[in-house]
Design a protein around this motif. Sequence first.
Motif, PDB file in Angstrom:
ATOM      1  N   ALA A 136      -3.822 -11.367  -9.594  1.00  0.00           N
ATOM      2  CA  ALA A 136      -2.954 -10.595  -8.702  1.00  0.00           C
ATOM      3  C   ALA A 136      -1.521 -11.084  -8.915  1.00  0.00           C
ATOM      4  CB  ALA A 136      -3.373 -10.785  -7.247  1.00  0.00           C
ATOM      5  N   LEU A 137      -0.652 -10.180  -9.316  1.00  0.00           N
ATOM      6  CA  LEU A 137       0.713 -10.531  -9.716  1.00  0.00           C
ATOM      7  C   LEU A 137       1.726  -9.954  -8.742  1.00  0.00           C
ATOM      8  CD1 LEU A 137       2.773 -11.584 -11.897  1.00  0.00           C
ATOM      9  CD2 LEU A 137       2.509  -9.343 -12.995  1.00  0.00           C
ATOM     10  N   ARG A 138       2.667 -10.761  -8.300  1.00  0.00           N
ATOM     11  CA  ARG A 138       3.736 -10.291  -7.421  1.00  0.00           C
ATOM     12  C   ARG A 138       5.093 -10.518  -8.086  1.00  0.00           C
ATOM     13  NH1 ARG A 138       1.918 -15.015  -4.114  1.00  0.00           N
ATOM     14  NH2 ARG A 138       3.420 -16.730  -4.366  1.00  0.00           N
ATOM     15  N   ASN A 139       6.109  -9.901  -7.515  1.00  0.00           N
ATOM     16  CA  ASN A 139       7.492 -10.096  -7.984  1.00  0.00           C
ATOM     17  C   ASN A 139       7.654  -9.791  -9.478  1.00  0.00           C
ATOM     18  OD1 ASN A 139       8.294 -10.961  -5.409  1.00  0.00           O
ATOM     19  ND2 ASN A 139       7.764 -13.088  -5.863  1.00  0.00           N
ATOM     20  N   THR A 140       7.079  -8.697  -9.914  1.00  0.00           N
ATOM     21  CA  THR A 140       7.243  -8.295 -11.304  1.00  0.00           C
ATOM     22  C   THR A 140       7.998  -6.975 -11.373  1.00  0.00           C
ATOM     23  OG1 THR A 140       6.099  -8.076 -13.435  1.00  0.00           O
ATOM     24  CG2 THR A 140       5.034  -7.066 -11.519  1.00  0.00           C
ATOM     25  N   ASN A 141       8.146  -6.436 -12.572  1.00  0.00           N
ATOM     26  CA  ASN A 141       8.891  -5.189 -12.756  1.00  0.00           C
ATOM     27  C   ASN A 141       8.032  -4.141 -13.439  1.00  0.00           C
ATOM     28  OD1 ASN A 141      11.722  -5.508 -11.723  1.00  0.00           O
ATOM     29  ND2 ASN A 141      11.657  -7.320 -13.036  1.00  0.00           N
ATOM     30  N   HIS A 142       8.598  -2.968 -13.659  1.00  0.00           N
ATOM     31  CA  HIS A 142       7.858  -1.833 -14.205  1.00  0.00           C
ATOM     32  C   HIS A 142       7.162  -2.220 -15.503  1.00  0.00           C
ATOM     33  CE1 HIS A 142       6.790   2.185 -15.369  1.00  0.00           C
ATOM     34  NE2 HIS A 142       7.441   2.731 -14.365  1.00  0.00           N
ATOM     35  N   TRP A 143       5.861  -1.937 -15.576  1.00  0.00           N
ATOM     36  CA  TRP A 143       5.074  -2.308 -16.762  1.00  0.00           C
ATOM     37  C   TRP A 143       5.038  -1.187 -17.793  1.00  0.00           C
ATOM     38  CZ3 TRP A 143      -0.543  -2.972 -14.423  1.00  0.00           C
ATOM     39  CH2 TRP A 143      -0.918  -1.780 -13.781  1.00  0.00           C
ATOM     40  N   GLY A 184      -5.595  11.970  -2.372  1.00  0.00           N
ATOM     41  CA  GLY A 184      -4.668  11.161  -3.161  1.00  0.00           C
ATOM     42  C   GLY A 184      -3.747  10.340  -2.283  1.00  0.00           C
ATOM     43  N   SER A 185      -3.372  10.909  -1.156  1.00  0.00           N
ATOM     44  CA  SER A 185      -2.536  10.187  -0.196  1.00  0.00           C
ATOM     45  C   SER A 185      -3.253   8.928   0.291  1.00  0.00           C
ATOM     46  CB  SER A 185      -2.211  11.110   0.987  1.00  0.00           C
ATOM     47  OG  SER A 185      -1.558  10.418   2.024  1.00  0.00           O
ATOM     48  N   ALA A 186      -4.537   9.075   0.654  1.00  0.00           N
ATOM     49  CA  ALA A 186      -5.316   7.931   1.130  1.00  0.00           C
ATOM     50  C   ALA A 186      -5.529   6.896   0.034  1.00  0.00           C
ATOM     51  CB  ALA A 186      -6.666   8.416   1.673  1.00  0.00           C
ATOM     52  N   LEU A 187      -5.821   7.363  -1.190  1.00  0.00           N
ATOM     53  CA  LEU A 187      -6.044   6.438  -2.297  1.00  0.00           C
ATOM     54  C   LEU A 187      -4.780   5.656  -2.621  1.00  0.00           C
ATOM     55  CD1 LEU A 187      -7.894   5.290  -4.435  1.00  0.00           C
ATOM     56  CD2 LEU A 187      -7.430   7.289  -5.871  1.00  0.00           C
ATOM     57  N   SER A 188      -3.635   6.321  -2.591  1.00  0.00           N
ATOM     58  CA  SER A 188      -2.369   5.631  -2.818  1.00  0.00           C
ATOM     59  C   SER A 188      -2.173   4.508  -1.801  1.00  0.00           C
ATOM     60  CB  SER A 188      -1.207   6.624  -2.727  1.00  0.00           C
ATOM     61  OG  SER A 188       0.022   5.945  -2.648  1.00  0.00           O
ATOM     62  N   MET A 189      -2.475   4.816  -0.548  1.00  0.00           N
ATOM     63  CA  MET A 189      -2.275   3.820   0.511  1.00  0.00           C
ATOM     64  C   MET A 189      -3.155   2.593   0.317  1.00  0.00           C
ATOM     65  SD  MET A 189      -2.500   4.256   4.662  1.00  0.00           S
ATOM     66  CE  MET A 189      -1.299   5.579   4.654  1.00  0.00           C
ATOM     67  N   VAL A 190      -4.439   2.801   0.000  1.00  0.00           N
ATOM     68  CA  VAL A 190      -5.321   1.641  -0.125  1.00  0.00           C
ATOM     69  C   VAL A 190      -4.997   0.821  -1.379  1.00  0.00           C
ATOM     70  CG1 VAL A 190      -7.183   2.681   1.214  1.00  0.00           C
ATOM     71  CG2 VAL A 190      -7.180   2.956  -1.267  1.00  0.00           C
ATOM     72  N   LEU A 191      -4.528   1.466  -2.455  1.00  0.00           N
ATOM     73  CA  LEU A 191      -4.117   0.701  -3.634  1.00  0.00           C
ATOM     74  C   LEU A 191      -2.913  -0.174  -3.313  1.00  0.00           C
ATOM     75  CD1 LEU A 191      -4.471   3.355  -6.501  1.00  0.00           C
ATOM     76  CD2 LEU A 191      -5.979   1.415  -6.026  1.00  0.00           C
ATOM     77  N   ASP A 192      -1.984   0.364  -2.540  1.00  0.00           N
ATOM     78  CA  ASP A 192      -0.819  -0.413  -2.121  1.00  0.00           C
ATOM     79  C   ASP A 192      -1.251  -1.591  -1.254  1.00  0.00           C
ATOM     80  OD1 ASP A 192       1.879  -1.150  -1.559  1.00  0.00           O
ATOM     81  OD2 ASP A 192       1.866   0.094   0.245  1.00  0.00           O
ATOM     82  N   ILE A 193      -2.163  -1.343  -0.310  1.00  0.00           N
ATOM     83  CA  ILE A 193      -2.631  -2.415   0.567  1.00  0.00           C
ATOM     84  C   ILE A 193      -3.312  -3.508  -0.245  1.00  0.00           C
ATOM     85  CG2 ILE A 193      -4.282  -2.977   2.405  1.00  0.00           C
ATOM     86  CD1 ILE A 193      -3.697  -0.170   3.577  1.00  0.00           C
ATOM     87  N   LEU A 194      -4.187  -3.120  -1.170  1.00  0.00           N
ATOM     88  CA  LEU A 194      -4.884  -4.117  -1.980  1.00  0.00           C
ATOM     89  C   LEU A 194      -3.923  -4.927  -2.841  1.00  0.00           C
ATOM     90  CD1 LEU A 194      -8.054  -2.158  -3.178  1.00  0.00           C
ATOM     91  CD2 LEU A 194      -8.014  -4.176  -1.704  1.00  0.00           C
ATOM     92  N   ALA A 195      -3.001  -4.235  -3.525  1.00  0.00           N
ATOM     93  CA  ALA A 195      -2.052  -4.948  -4.387  1.00  0.00           C
ATOM     94  C   ALA A 195      -1.204  -5.919  -3.568  1.00  0.00           C
ATOM     95  CB  ALA A 195      -1.153  -3.951  -5.114  1.00  0.00           C
ATOM     96  N   THR A 196      -0.804  -5.505  -2.384  1.00  0.00           N
ATOM     97  CA  THR A 196       0.042  -6.343  -1.528  1.00  0.00           C
ATOM     98  C   THR A 196      -0.720  -7.543  -0.983  1.00  0.00           C
ATOM     99  OG1 THR A 196       1.316  -4.380  -0.877  1.00  0.00           O
ATOM    100  CG2 THR A 196       1.535  -6.340   0.497  1.00  0.00           C
ATOM    101  N   LEU A 197      -1.927  -7.299  -0.463  1.00  0.00           N
ATOM    102  CA  LEU A 197      -2.700  -8.390   0.142  1.00  0.00           C
ATOM    103  C   LEU A 197      -3.155  -9.404  -0.898  1.00  0.00           C
ATOM    104  CD1 LEU A 197      -4.983  -6.528   2.718  1.00  0.00           C
ATOM    105  CD2 LEU A 197      -2.800  -7.656   3.117  1.00  0.00           C
ATOM    106  N   LEU A 198      -3.676  -8.922  -2.025  1.00  0.00           N
ATOM    107  CA  LEU A 198      -4.236  -9.844  -3.010  1.00  0.00           C
ATOM    108  C   LEU A 198      -3.161 -10.671  -3.712  1.00  0.00           C
ATOM    109  CD1 LEU A 198      -7.019  -7.596  -4.583  1.00  0.00           C
ATOM    110  CD2 LEU A 198      -7.281  -9.403  -2.875  1.00  0.00           C
ATOM    111  N   SER A 199      -1.969 -10.096  -3.879  1.00  0.00           N
ATOM    112  CA  SER A 199      -0.898 -10.829  -4.557  1.00  0.00           C
ATOM    113  C   SER A 199       0.024 -11.558  -3.583  1.00  0.00           C
ATOM    114  CB  SER A 199      -0.053  -9.870  -5.397  1.00  0.00           C
ATOM    115  OG  SER A 199       0.705  -9.002  -4.556  1.00  0.00           O
ATOM    116  N   ALA A 200      -0.084 -11.235  -2.287  1.00  0.00           N
ATOM    117  CA  ALA A 200       0.868 -11.732  -1.275  1.00  0.00           C
ATOM    118  C   ALA A 200       2.290 -11.328  -1.660  1.00  0.00           C
ATOM    119  CB  ALA A 200       0.753 -13.242  -1.096  1.00  0.00           C
TER     120      ALA A 200
END
Length: 337
Positions: A112-119, A229-245
């Motif tokens: 889980a990676l945080r503080n990165t830029n566009h891949w 798609g709206s719901a899927l976007s939200m949960v991907l954001d939540i997962l990326a944020t929580l797992l990477s802090a």
Amino acid sequence: MTKTIQSKEMNDVLTSLFSKYGFTDEKAKLLAEVHTENTLHGVNSHGINRVPFFIEQLKLGLINKDIESEKVESFGCIERWDGKLGSGVINAIKCTNRAIEIAKENGMGLVALRNTNHWMRAGYYGWMMAKQNCIGILFTNTEPNMPAWGGKEARLGNNPLVISIPRKKGHIVLDMAMSQFSFGKMNEYKLNNQSLPFDGGWDTNGNLTRNPEEILTTKSGLPIGYWKGSALSMVLDILATLLSAGKSTYKLGLEPHEYGVSQIYLCINPNTYNDNELQEKLTEEIIAYTRDVTPTQPNGKTYYPGERSLINKIKNEKEGMKVSEEIWKKIIDLLNK
């Protein structure tokens, strides 16, 4: 207007350009290879077209060219990394390789990676995992560029998702944004003075439109599958944020530019199961079943995810890549400036 560029010429020009802007020889070659490879696959929107954007981010000080991501926490086969605002491509390659390494040791690995830029093109890293005979699930959050279903203002990112599966006859690589069209793809349509083939978002009057310029202005893309798609976007954001802090789409939207995104690199080693022949058989059954249909168009066919990308690469390696004259001129001007 387009012009044809061979991959070697593009790679050489981009290597020189990235070297000029202060990257080491090794990093300049790696960045050039990624942008060229993405263009070979026919994804100009996240290949050659993104180079001026990348240089602009460098000039704005949003990318630290002298720093790479580092591991900050470890929890067995799960790790947290800090990108330290380095190059999104360099960080992504490093974290992809690390996830593969963990998976080959433990069966599964997650970085889980945080503080990165566009891949750039997310699928590139899925292909990396597939080439190592591994399954990959990768995703990132972005700045707000889609309204949550039922709202008007942008509150969600289009959060690209990649799922890759190794296959002897051609790897399966799904690479998709949560918006009907990625914003890079809409920029490509705009660059070519073309309308979108389907509605892609909302205009300034709140109406669905196929005009890419209006959607890029409002930053109101249409979610795939509407509310789904709206719901899927939200949960991907939540997962990326929580797992990477790391930062959420909400936090990213508080800044004038997108930087410091959060990403997930999940790798599974299918060799752990010791039934490779069965896996291959089951995969081929599924693909054969989806092909055994009446096509909707004359001489048409169905494709598995990643198939047309591979076809594009083979064709472009042979015939050269069609690129925008405007974009290529910008790159040459940046190199000679």
